[in-house]
Design a protein around this motif. Structure first.
Motif, PDB file in Angstrom:
ATOM      1  N   HIS A 105       4.230 -10.217   6.931  1.00  0.00           N
ATOM      2  CA  HIS A 105       4.067  -9.368   5.774  1.00  0.00           C
ATOM      3  C   HIS A 105       3.640  -8.754   5.586  1.00  0.00           C
ATOM      4  O   HIS A 105       4.222  -7.288   4.838  1.00  0.00           O
ATOM      5  N   VAL A 106       1.722  -8.519   6.150  1.00  0.00           N
ATOM      6  CA  VAL A 106       1.146  -7.510   5.987  1.00  0.00           C
ATOM      7  C   VAL A 106       1.543  -5.930   7.144  1.00  0.00           C
ATOM      8  O   VAL A 106       1.413  -5.585   6.455  1.00  0.00           O
ATOM      9  N   ASP A 107       2.228  -6.651   7.857  1.00  0.00           N
ATOM     10  CA  ASP A 107       1.895  -5.273   9.248  1.00  0.00           C
ATOM     11  C   ASP A 107       3.676  -4.531   8.685  1.00  0.00           C
ATOM     12  O   ASP A 107       3.372  -3.385   8.676  1.00  0.00           O
ATOM     13  N   ILE A 108       4.609  -5.575   8.242  1.00  0.00           N
ATOM     14  CA  ILE A 108       5.892  -4.728   7.084  1.00  0.00           C
ATOM     15  C   ILE A 108       4.948  -3.720   6.875  1.00  0.00           C
ATOM     16  O   ILE A 108       5.769  -3.118   6.134  1.00  0.00           O
ATOM     17  N   GLU A 109       4.235  -4.512   5.720  1.00  0.00           N
ATOM     18  CA  GLU A 109       4.249  -3.446   4.018  1.00  0.00           C
ATOM     19  C   GLU A 109       3.193  -2.573   4.648  1.00  0.00           C
ATOM     20  O   GLU A 109       3.992  -1.020   4.564  1.00  0.00           O
ATOM     21  N   PHE A 110       2.544  -2.631   5.275  1.00  0.00           N
ATOM     22  CA  PHE A 110       2.088  -1.605   6.088  1.00  0.00           C
ATOM     23  C   PHE A 110       2.213  -0.460   7.012  1.00  0.00           C
ATOM     24  O   PHE A 110       2.170   0.540   6.283  1.00  0.00           O
ATOM     25  N   ARG A 111       3.523  -0.858   7.501  1.00  0.00           N
ATOM     26  CA  ARG A 111       3.898  -0.083   8.221  1.00  0.00           C
ATOM     27  C   ARG A 111       5.224   0.520   7.134  1.00  0.00           C
ATOM     28  O   ARG A 111       5.497   1.568   7.319  1.00  0.00           O
ATOM     29  N   THR A 112       6.113   0.071   6.628  1.00  0.00           N
ATOM     30  CA  THR A 112       7.199   0.582   5.562  1.00  0.00           C
ATOM     31  C   THR A 112       6.343   1.466   4.513  1.00  0.00           C
ATOM     32  O   THR A 112       6.976   2.375   4.557  1.00  0.00           O
ATOM     33  N   LEU A 113       4.676   1.333   4.276  1.00  0.00           N
ATOM     34  CA  LEU A 113       4.583   2.008   3.530  1.00  0.00           C
ATOM     35  C   LEU A 113       4.244   3.728   4.153  1.00  0.00           C
ATOM     36  O   LEU A 113       3.788   4.580   3.492  1.00  0.00           O
ATOM     37  N   ALA A 114       3.474   3.409   5.348  1.00  0.00           N
ATOM     38  CA  ALA A 114       3.852   4.609   6.309  1.00  0.00           C
ATOM     39  C   ALA A 114       4.725   5.345   5.817  1.00  0.00           C
ATOM     40  O   ALA A 114       4.812   6.739   6.107  1.00  0.00           O
ATOM     41  N   ILE A 115       6.114   4.484   6.759  1.00  0.00           N
ATOM     42  CA  ILE A 115       7.049   5.199   6.885  1.00  0.00           C
ATOM     43  C   ILE A 115       7.647   6.151   5.592  1.00  0.00           C
ATOM     44  O   ILE A 115       8.358   7.261   5.401  1.00  0.00           O
ATOM     45  N   VAL A 139      17.076   6.574   9.309  1.00  0.00           N
ATOM     46  CA  VAL A 139      16.504   4.847   8.132  1.00  0.00           C
ATOM     47  C   VAL A 139      16.290   3.495   8.640  1.00  0.00           C
ATOM     48  O   VAL A 139      15.473   2.518   9.133  1.00  0.00           O
ATOM     49  N   GLN A 140      17.142   3.224   8.886  1.00  0.00           N
ATOM     50  CA  GLN A 140      18.067   1.816   9.076  1.00  0.00           C
ATOM     51  C   GLN A 140      17.345   1.550  10.314  1.00  0.00           C
ATOM     52  O   GLN A 140      16.720   0.449  10.582  1.00  0.00           O
ATOM     53  N   ILE A 141      17.651   2.471  11.522  1.00  0.00           N
ATOM     54  CA  ILE A 141      17.475   2.091  13.202  1.00  0.00           C
ATOM     55  C   ILE A 141      15.149   1.743  12.429  1.00  0.00           C
ATOM     56  O   ILE A 141      15.068   1.021  13.428  1.00  0.00           O
ATOM     57  N   PHE A 212      -2.021   7.217   9.731  1.00  0.00           N
ATOM     58  CA  PHE A 212      -0.608   8.029   8.493  1.00  0.00           C
ATOM     59  C   PHE A 212      -0.387   8.127   7.476  1.00  0.00           C
ATOM     60  O   PHE A 212      -0.113   9.573   7.767  1.00  0.00           O
ATOM     61  N   ILE A 213      -0.800   7.279   6.516  1.00  0.00           N
ATOM     62  CA  ILE A 213      -0.131   7.696   5.536  1.00  0.00           C
ATOM     63  C   ILE A 213      -1.904   8.867   5.140  1.00  0.00           C
ATOM     64  O   ILE A 213      -1.132   9.692   4.411  1.00  0.00           O
ATOM     65  N   LEU A 214      -2.707   8.506   5.657  1.00  0.00           N
ATOM     66  CA  LEU A 214      -3.674   9.595   5.006  1.00  0.00           C
ATOM     67  C   LEU A 214      -3.506  11.035   5.433  1.00  0.00           C
ATOM     68  O   LEU A 214      -3.321  12.014   4.596  1.00  0.00           O
TER      69      LEU A 214
END
Length: 309
Positions: A105-115, A139-141, A212-214
């Motif tokens: 959950h944590v990994d998906i959250e951070f990576r989704t916020l990054a993209i 986006v789907q991929i 990446f977000i920064l």
């Protein structure tokens, strides 16, 4: 597997004896959990049924909302069971499942916020090329890759923990945490487990997305400083919910990391519990709230859905 046959469960010692208040805490937790499910499901349904929301940004939001439901379910049902339980035991199997689910959950959250940060960057900094760069198919991929990589990565990480023999049983936490479970092993200095946990989990799962977000927001800021008032307003409206979500989740994550390694006795116990569960209880309720209130298309969709009901 090499697990000791003598140890079949761990004890979550943080619950203690809360007497008859356990029924109140159980009720409050259940209400919040149901609220999280309803709030996120409502927005997922709105995005699905409204054709004007079948855009890249809303697809990312849909993934975020699904992950919020997943993350809450990873911890809160167990939390409610433990509140009513007298022994606060958790089997090794369910402990490992919980570790896998919460870390994923944590990994998906951070990576989704990054993209999503990259999506905002292209929208604001390269508006004329947005439709050619951020396509629905891409986006789907990307969403699919984020979920698959997070599941595979955490499955590999957990495999090192599962193979350990355990000589301790007490976890001073509300749920199972990989770092604390590693400390209960008969070989607490198992370098391979720690290296994989830090390098694959912390670096690739958390640090890389944050960097990446920064980077993207530095680019957005540099463009906004030279842009027109209209562009600045657009950037503010679209980036504010995202920034609030990022800062909220990062603070919750950092508190969990710090509390695993340092004594937090100076924090009032009830506040400590709230902060520990924030990422799985408050954050999943906060996300649909801030995006639902701030993004006009979602607000309009919500109003029409309420009217139709």
């Amino acid at each position: 597997m090499e697990n000791s046959s003598e140890i079949v469960s761990f004890v979550l010692s943080m619950y203690g004896d809360i007497g008859h208040l356990k029924y109140l805490y159980f009720l409050l937790t259940m209400i919040l959990y149901v609220s999280v499910i309803l709030a996120n499901t409502a927005l997922i349904v709105i995005i699905y049924v409204k054709p004007n929301l079948h855009e890249p940004m809303y697809l990312f939001l849909c993934s975020l909302f699904v992950n919020d439901i997943y993350g809450s379910t990873a911890l809160l049902p167990c939390l409610m069971v433990q509140i009513l339980s007298e022994t606060h035991d958790i089997s090794l199997l369910f402990c490992f499942i919980q570790i896998f689910n919460t870390q994923t959950h944590v990994d998906i959250e951070f990576r989704t916020l990054a993209i999503m940060a990259y999506d905002r960057y292209v929208c604001i900094c390269k508006p004329l090329h947005y439709n050619s760069i951020i396509t629905t198919r891409r986006v789907q991929i990307v969403i699919l890759v984020i979920w698959i990589v997070s599941f595979v990565e955490n499955g590999i990480l957990l495999s090192f923990t599962i193979r350990l023999r355990f000589c301790g049983t007490v976890i001073d936490k509300l749920g199972c945490v990989n770092h604390l479970v590693l400390e209960l092993s008969c070989s607490p200095t198992n370098i391979l487990s720690y290296v994989n946990d830090v390098v694959c989990g912390l670096v690739f799962g958390v640090t890389a997305p944050l960097v990446f977000i920064l980077f993207t927001y530095v680019k957005i800021l540099s463009v906004c400083l030279k842009a027109s008032k209209e562009t600045k307003t657009k950037a503010f409206d679209t980036c504010t919910p995202h920034l609030v979500s990022i800062m909220s989740f990062v603070c919750a994550f950092l508190y969990n990391i710090i509390s695993q390694r340092f004594d937090m006795m100076f924090i009032p116990f009830k506040l400590h519990v709230i902060l520990l569960t924030y990422a799985f209880l408050i954050q999943p309720f906060l996300n649909p709230l801030i995006y639902g209130l701030k993004l006009s298309k979602i607000k309009q969709g919500l109003k029409s859905l309420i009217k139709s009901v």
